[in-house]
Design a protein around this motif. Structure first.
Motif, PDB file in Angstrom:
ATOM      1  N   PHE A   1       1.331  -1.201   0.136  1.00 13.90           N
ATOM      2  CA  PHE A   1      -0.482  -0.338   0.418  1.00 13.90           C
ATOM      3  C   PHE A   1       1.169   1.595   0.163  1.00 13.90           C
ATOM      4  N   ILE A   2       2.136   1.127   1.122  1.00 12.60           N
ATOM      5  CA  ILE A   2       3.079   2.261   0.706  1.00 12.60           C
ATOM      6  C   ILE A   2       3.898   2.484  -0.269  1.00 12.60           C
ATOM      7  N   GLN A   3       4.401   1.310  -0.886  1.00 17.24           N
ATOM      8  CA  GLN A   3       4.802   2.240  -1.808  1.00 17.24           C
ATOM      9  C   GLN A   3       4.192   2.474  -3.275  1.00 17.24           C
ATOM     10  N   ARG A   4       2.758   1.778  -2.967  1.00  6.72           N
ATOM     11  CA  ARG A   4       1.662   2.197  -4.511  1.00  6.72           C
ATOM     12  C   ARG A   4       1.684   3.481  -4.715  1.00  6.72           C
ATOM     13  N   TYR A   5       1.396   4.016  -2.503  1.00 12.99           N
ATOM     14  CA  TYR A   5       0.225   5.335  -3.265  1.00 12.99           C
ATOM     15  C   TYR A   5       2.292   6.189  -2.908  1.00 12.99           C
ATOM     16  N   VAL A   6       3.330   6.327  -1.973  1.00 13.90           N
ATOM     17  CA  VAL A   6       4.697   6.853  -2.833  1.00 13.90           C
ATOM     18  C   VAL A   6       4.592   6.874  -4.066  1.00 13.90           C
TER      19      VAL A   6
ATOM     20  N   SER B   1       6.634   8.641   2.954  1.00  6.71           N
ATOM     21  CA  SER B   1       5.417   7.755   3.542  1.00  6.71           C
ATOM     22  C   SER B   1       4.795   8.263   4.949  1.00  6.71           C
ATOM     23  N   LYS B   2       5.414   9.917   5.054  1.00  3.17           N
ATOM     24  CA  LYS B   2       4.697  10.453   6.204  1.00  3.17           C
ATOM     25  C   LYS B   2       3.002  10.695   5.651  1.00  3.17           C
ATOM     26  N   ASP B   3       3.071  11.590   3.850  1.00  7.23           N
ATOM     27  CA  ASP B   3       1.936  12.037   4.200  1.00  7.23           C
ATOM     28  C   ASP B   3       0.971  11.002   3.756  1.00  7.23           C
ATOM     29  N   ILE B   4       1.322   9.255   3.937  1.00  6.97           N
ATOM     30  CA  ILE B   4      -0.512   8.674   4.162  1.00  6.97           C
ATOM     31  C   ILE B   4      -0.737   8.470   5.478  1.00  6.97           C
ATOM     32  N   GLY B   5       0.055   8.387   6.295  1.00  7.22           N
ATOM     33  CA  GLY B   5      -0.547   8.442   7.330  1.00  7.22           C
ATOM     34  C   GLY B   5      -1.150   9.747   7.622  1.00  7.22           C
ATOM     35  N   ARG B   6      -1.267  11.204   7.122  1.00  7.28           N
ATOM     36  CA  ARG B   6      -1.312  12.456   7.544  1.00  7.28           C
ATOM     37  C   ARG B   6      -3.003  12.237   6.779  1.00  7.28           C
ATOM     38  N   GLN B   7      -3.143  11.984   5.177  1.00  6.33           N
ATOM     39  CA  GLN B   7      -4.068  11.195   4.680  1.00  6.33           C
ATOM     40  C   GLN B   7      -5.198  10.872   5.235  1.00  6.33           C
ATOM     41  N   LEU B   8      -4.690   9.038   5.954  1.00 11.75           N
ATOM     42  CA  LEU B   8      -5.539   8.455   6.618  1.00 11.75           C
ATOM     43  C   LEU B   8      -6.149   9.008   8.014  1.00 11.75           C
TER      44      LEU B   8
END
Length: 80
Positions: free
Chosen positions: A25-30, A37-44
């Protein structure tokens, strides 16, 4: 809703709940957003707290390595 949030919702609909320890999930998002990868935590977190698009539960990781968290939030779509 932002493009990133739309992508997260589509991903969850296709693959199921996600968390910040899910490497695929992280790899595909990045790769998709050329983001860190920190951005995804903020988005969630925003999608849970502000937008009320996701629900979350704490999940204990089975055998965390040194320096890794003992638990993470798992996010899923709010049941309709």
């Amino acid at each position: 809703m932002t493009e990133k949030q739309e992508w997260i919702i589509k991903y969850i609909k296709r693959y199921g709940p996600v968390d910040v320890a899910n490497e695929t999930f992280i790899q595909r998002y990045v790769e998709k957003f050329n983001s860190d990868s920190k951005d995804i935590g903020r988005q969630l977190s925003l999608m849970f707290k502000i937008n009320k698009q996701l629900e979350r539960v704490a999940y204990g990781l089975p055998a965390p390595k040194i320096g890794q968290p003992k638990w993470v939030y798992v996010y899923r779509l709010i049941s309709e």
